[in-house]
Design an enzyme around this catalytic site. Structure first.
Site, PDB file in Angstrom:
ATOM      1  N   HIS A 101      -4.863 -60.056   4.617  1.00 20.75           N
ATOM      2  CA  HIS A 101      -6.260 -61.178   3.895  1.00 20.75           C
ATOM      3  C   HIS A 101      -6.421 -61.132   2.075  1.00 20.75           C
ATOM      4  O   HIS A 101      -5.280 -60.536   2.210  1.00 20.75           O
ATOM      5  CB  HIS A 101      -7.473 -60.902   4.437  1.00 20.75           C
ATOM      6  CG  HIS A 101      -7.695 -59.319   4.003  1.00 20.75           C
ATOM      7  ND1 HIS A 101      -7.933 -58.021   4.672  1.00 20.75           N
ATOM      8  CD2 HIS A 101      -8.261 -58.441   3.382  1.00 20.75           C
ATOM      9  CE1 HIS A 101      -7.058 -56.919   4.731  1.00 20.75           C
ATOM     10  NE2 HIS A 101      -7.966 -57.317   2.831  1.00 20.75           N
ATOM     11  N   HIS A 103      -8.230 -60.995  -0.866  1.00 19.68           N
ATOM     12  CA  HIS A 103      -9.215 -60.990  -1.973  1.00 19.68           C
ATOM     13  C   HIS A 103      -8.933 -62.521  -3.080  1.00 19.68           C
ATOM     14  O   HIS A 103      -8.280 -62.122  -3.804  1.00 19.68           O
ATOM     15  CB  HIS A 103      -9.620 -59.654  -2.140  1.00 19.68           C
ATOM     16  CG  HIS A 103      -9.563 -58.415  -1.248  1.00 19.68           C
ATOM     17  ND1 HIS A 103     -10.706 -58.431  -0.814  1.00 19.68           N
ATOM     18  CD2 HIS A 103      -8.959 -57.988  -1.076  1.00 19.68           C
ATOM     19  CE1 HIS A 103     -10.206 -57.399   0.084  1.00 19.68           C
ATOM     20  NE2 HIS A 103      -9.663 -57.071   0.144  1.00 19.68           N
TER      21      HIS A 103
HETATM   22  P1  5GP Z   1      -9.066 -54.726   2.392  1.00 18.67           P
HETATM   23  O1  5GP Z   1      -9.899 -52.949   2.041  1.00 18.67           O
HETATM   24  O2  5GP Z   1      -8.273 -53.799   3.714  1.00 18.67           O
HETATM   25  O3  5GP Z   1      -8.563 -54.968   1.867  1.00 18.67           O
HETATM   26  O4  5GP Z   1     -10.500 -55.333   2.700  1.00 18.67           O
HETATM   27  C1  5GP Z   1     -11.494 -55.370   3.619  1.00 18.67           C
HETATM   28  C2  5GP Z   1     -12.637 -55.832   3.200  1.00 18.67           C
HETATM   29  O5  5GP Z   1     -13.175 -56.984   3.709  1.00 18.67           O
HETATM   30  C3  5GP Z   1     -14.086 -55.764   2.513  1.00 18.67           C
HETATM   31  O6  5GP Z   1     -13.924 -55.843   1.082  1.00 18.67           O
HETATM   32  C4  5GP Z   1     -15.002 -55.326   3.359  1.00 18.67           C
HETATM   33  O7  5GP Z   1     -15.979 -55.114   2.554  1.00 18.67           O
HETATM   34  C5  5GP Z   1     -14.666 -56.342   4.079  1.00 18.67           C
HETATM   35  N1  5GP Z   1     -15.060 -56.895   5.128  1.00 18.67           N
HETATM   36  C6  5GP Z   1     -14.791 -55.734   6.587  1.00 18.67           C
HETATM   37  N2  5GP Z   1     -16.140 -55.971   7.850  1.00 18.67           N
HETATM   38  C7  5GP Z   1     -16.208 -57.185   7.097  1.00 18.67           C
HETATM   39  C8  5GP Z   1     -16.994 -58.753   7.811  1.00 18.67           C
HETATM   40  O8  5GP Z   1     -17.395 -58.112   9.182  1.00 18.67           O
HETATM   41  N3  5GP Z   1     -17.235 -59.698   7.369  1.00 18.67           N
HETATM   42  C9  5GP Z   1     -16.879 -59.655   5.972  1.00 18.67           C
HETATM   43  N4  5GP Z   1     -17.638 -60.821   5.816  1.00 18.67           N
HETATM   44  N5  5GP Z   1     -16.438 -59.294   5.113  1.00 18.67           N
HETATM   45  C10 5GP Z   1     -15.634 -57.617   5.872  1.00 18.67           C
END
Ligand code: 5GP
Ligand code: ZN
Length: 138
Positions: A101, A103
């Site tokens: 993903h 951001h």
């Molecule tokens: P990472 O730390 O892997 O780059 O980012 C994961 C992101 O996904 C975090 O910012 C977290 O808040 C978001 N996130 C985790 N689970 C969910 C979910 O079930 N729904 C949504 N909309 N965001 C999520």
């Protein structure tokens, strides 16, 4: 390919509801449940790729233009004055969901510091050695 145990596969493919701001054949863009700032969004490919190293070239080529499109829409609609495109690969880099993903984080005047580091000094010889190491693995 989808991964049945992956929450972002389920969200991207509409099996779990989300606040969707954009959808096409390849991607869904949703609002992050734990936003860094108002409007913080996540670009999710509908296919499962663990991280940037697994992305196919066709999907990868669409991500930056989509990030620019979403960021531009945020500036027009939310009043932010900039945005960060941030993408974490691996636990050590802060990745917590192992479905690729990107951001898209809107940045507002006077808003919090989000992506930052303290620059260290480095010896030019060490820079050259480090560059040679990386080069040798390409
Ligand atoms: P990472 O730390 O892997 O780059 O980012 C994961 C992101 O996904 C975090 O910012 C977290 O808040 C978001 N996130 C985790 N689970 C969910 C979910 O079930 N729904 C949504 N909309 N965001 C999520
Ligand atoms: Zn997935």
């Amino acid at each position: 390919m989808k991964d049945n145990n992956c929450i972002f596969c389920k969200i991207a493919n509409g099996e779990i509801p989300s606040s969707t701001v954009y959808e096409d054949e390849d991607f869904r863009v949703i609002l992050d449940l734990g936003p860094a700032t108002k409007g913080h969004a996540l670009i999710l490919p509908k296919e499962h790729f663990k991280d940037v190293c697994e992305l196919d070239e066709k999907t990868a080529a669409k991500i930056l233009p989509l990030g620019a499109k979403i960021g531009t829409a945020m500036k027009q609609s939310l009043g932010c004055v900039g945005f960060n495109l941030v993408q974490n690969n691996g636990e050590a880099a802060g990745q917590t969901v192992f479905h690729f993903h990107m951001h898209v984080i809107p940045r507002y005047e006077g808003g919090p510091t989000i992506v930052s580091w303290t620059p260290e000094k480095e010896d030019p010889e060490v820079l050259a050695e480090t560059a040679a190491k990386i080069k040798s693995a390409l």
